[in-house]
Enzyme design. Sequence first.
Site, short mmCIF file in Angstrom:
data_model
loop_
_atom_site.label_atom_id
_atom_site.label_comp_id
_atom_site.label_asym_id
_atom_site.label_seq_id
_atom_site.Cartn_x
_atom_site.Cartn_y
_atom_site.Cartn_z
N CYS A 63 0.84 -1.21 0.00
CA CYS A 63 0.00 0.00 0.00
C CYS A 63 0.87 1.26 0.00
O CYS A 63 1.59 1.52 0.97
CB CYS A 63 -0.92 -0.02 1.22
SG CYS A 63 -1.79 1.53 1.53
N CYS A 66 0.07 3.67 2.86
CA CYS A 66 0.56 3.14 4.15
C CYS A 66 2.04 3.42 4.31
O CYS A 66 2.49 3.84 5.38
CB CYS A 66 0.30 1.64 4.25
SG CYS A 66 -1.44 1.18 4.11
#
Length: 111
Positions: A63, A66
């Site tokens: 991600c 993230c």
Amino acid sequence: LPRRNVALAAGSALAAASLYAYQRLDPLDPVTLLRKLEAESPPLPQALASGRGTLVEFYAPWCAECREMAPMMYRLEKEYAGRVNFVLVDGADPKNEQLVSLFSVDGVPHF
């Protein structure tokens, strides 16, 4: 006095530029940082029973958001240490499937 002010202003600008460069060139890989935060997280039942606020973040190593937020999460955890529990969970790891289902995680990052 004016010479001192000029030196103070120049020193402040140099310090700010150095801090910015350090933060941008932080040698710690974001995925490594996320895994470190997860490893240092208290177990979720223990965090919820502690009587303190608890922030649960589901992330995935792939991600991009993230990874981008990892340094900020690290700073927040250090700033609020002892007052707020930070629990990071790798939502892509099959061993966390029950938690992903329990919290109805349909994407990452998920808080």
